[in-house]
Design a protein around this motif. Structure first.
Motif, short mmCIF file in Angstrom:
data_model
loop_
_atom_site.label_atom_id
_atom_site.label_comp_id
_atom_site.label_asym_id
_atom_site.label_seq_id
_atom_site.Cartn_x
_atom_site.Cartn_y
_atom_site.Cartn_z
N LYS A 122 -63.24 57.80 14.35
CA LYS A 122 -61.85 58.22 14.25
C LYS A 122 -61.46 58.57 12.81
O LYS A 122 -62.21 58.28 11.86
N ARG A 123 -60.29 59.19 12.68
CA ARG A 123 -59.77 59.56 11.36
C ARG A 123 -59.79 58.33 10.44
O ARG A 123 -59.31 57.25 10.79
N ILE B 234 -64.21 64.66 17.09
CA ILE B 234 -62.99 65.02 16.37
C ILE B 234 -62.82 66.53 16.31
O ILE B 234 -61.72 67.06 16.50
N ARG C 240 -59.62 68.43 17.96
CA ARG C 240 -58.74 69.21 17.09
C ARG C 240 -58.75 70.69 17.45
O ARG C 240 -57.73 71.37 17.33
N LEU D 125 -57.67 60.07 19.63
CA LEU D 125 -56.42 60.82 19.59
C LEU D 125 -55.26 59.98 19.05
O LEU D 125 -54.34 60.51 18.42
N GLU E 169 -55.35 60.30 15.54
CA GLU E 169 -54.92 61.65 15.15
C GLU E 169 -53.41 61.81 15.23
O GLU E 169 -52.87 62.88 14.96
#
Length: 342
Positions: free
Chosen positions: A97-98, A108, A112, A132, A135
């Motif tokens: 994840k981010r 990702i 995106r 998500l 995100e």
């Protein structure tokens, strides 16, 4: 509820093959003390993981073995399966994840590149929603396709979580993190008995259990009288899933899914095998997809189309014989409307 239908001509249908590259993408290829690296298992892995067998018994499938264990009131194989999936979420998603150690990855990129397309998944795991959430594009309040009650921790600094998701993730076989509350106990005045009351429609409660930290700042609803154990929240991987499809959460999700498919311009199936044991699961969906274009992305895609085109000849089938990772890295071949790619 968000009106996702008006802006999503593209719909994705995800199977177990979607998760295949998660371990490698997260840099988690080294074995843990159990002897295996954390991974999302395929059906072929379950024979060993859940039953300790090297080969299938004669005239049996893995689905038959789960059915036999349920018939014998042995819940251990199912509990092992769901524990392995939540363990994979626990160990893999923080890296993907981010802000994670391997935040540049195919998952990702895919999420995106297609920021609004609904995700219909047969998988039990929480990989896409955890990614998500990080995100800032999804929340459990509405992101499962139904209104869900969820608690949040107090946040002093940083952004507040979304109250409305940019897209839904519909778990067609149920989610390990959500269960329905169909009744409650009404407390009555002194000397009067408490009454059992039914919630119509039912409430849905968010409970990520052991992977709560993956959904921060959301936290589980404390268990009450309607608490459902994790092992009873999803349809078991058995040959005949018809009865499980009648569950209140799953039926609501299917109603949403058929509306998305009916309105879709193109449907893309990623890593789903359309196993004959799952015919009750996908027959309703393919009926809603009549006269639609369906692209299958899987290493065995052409073989699948040979069978499916005979059974569902009113669907326009196309194949990309490649893994999800190969498909992403090759620029999503077969997608009709490239303008949807951000």
């Amino acid at each position: 509820m968000n009106n996702f239908l008006t802006k999503n001509p593209l719909v994705f249908l995800l199977g177990a093959g979607f998760d295949c590259d998660a371990t490698c993408e997260a840099g988690q290829t080294k074995s843990f003390p159990s002897g295996r690296p954390p991974r999302y298992p395929l059906v072929s892995d379950l024979l060993d993981i859940c039953f300790g067998l090297d080969t299938l018994p004669p005239n049996k499938s893995v689905e038959d073995l789960f059915q036999d264990s349920i018939k014998n009131r042995d819940r251990k194989p199912l509990e092992v399966l769901y524990k392995i999936l939540m363990k994979a979420d626990y160990n893999i998603t923080p890296h993907l994840k981010r802000g994670g150690s391997h935040a540049e990855n195919i998952y990702i990129k895919f999420l995106r590149d297609f920021p609004n397309a609904p995700l219909l998944t047969f998988n039990y795991d929480s990989l896409p929603e955890i990614l998500l959430l990080a995100e800032h594009a999804w929340s459990p309040f509405d992101g499962y396709g139904v209104q869900v009650q969820a608690h949040t921790k107090k946040i002093r600094n940083g952004s507040q979580p979304l109250e409305r998701s940019l897209r839904p993730i519909l778990h067609l076989h149920g989610s390990l993190c959500v269960y329905p509350s169909t009744f409650y106990i009404e407390k009555r005045p002194a000397h009067e008995p408490d009454l059992l009351q039914f919630d119509l429609p039912p409430d849905f409660l968010f409970d990520p259990n052991a992977i709560e930290h993956c959904f921060s700042p959301f936290e589980r609803i404390p268990p009450g009288v309607t608490f459902t154990p994790v092992s009873d929240r999803v349809i078991a991987p058995i040959p005949n899933k018809a009865e499980g499809l009648k569950g209140v959460f799953i039926k609501t999700v299917y109603d949403q899914a058929t509306r998305f498919l009916s309105a879709a311009g193109q449907i893309i199936s990623i890593g789903y095998s359309f196993n004959r044991h799952d015919v009750f699961s996908y027959r309703q969906l393919l009926s809603a997809a009549s006269k639609k274009d369906i692209l299958i992305v899987a290493p065995e895609a052409k073989t699948l189309i040979t069978r499916l085109s005979d059974e569902y000849h009113d669907i326009r089938w196309a194949a990309q014989n490649m893994s999800f990772k190969e498909w992403v890295n090759n620029g999503y071949p077969g997608v009709f409307d490239k303008t949807q790619i951000v």
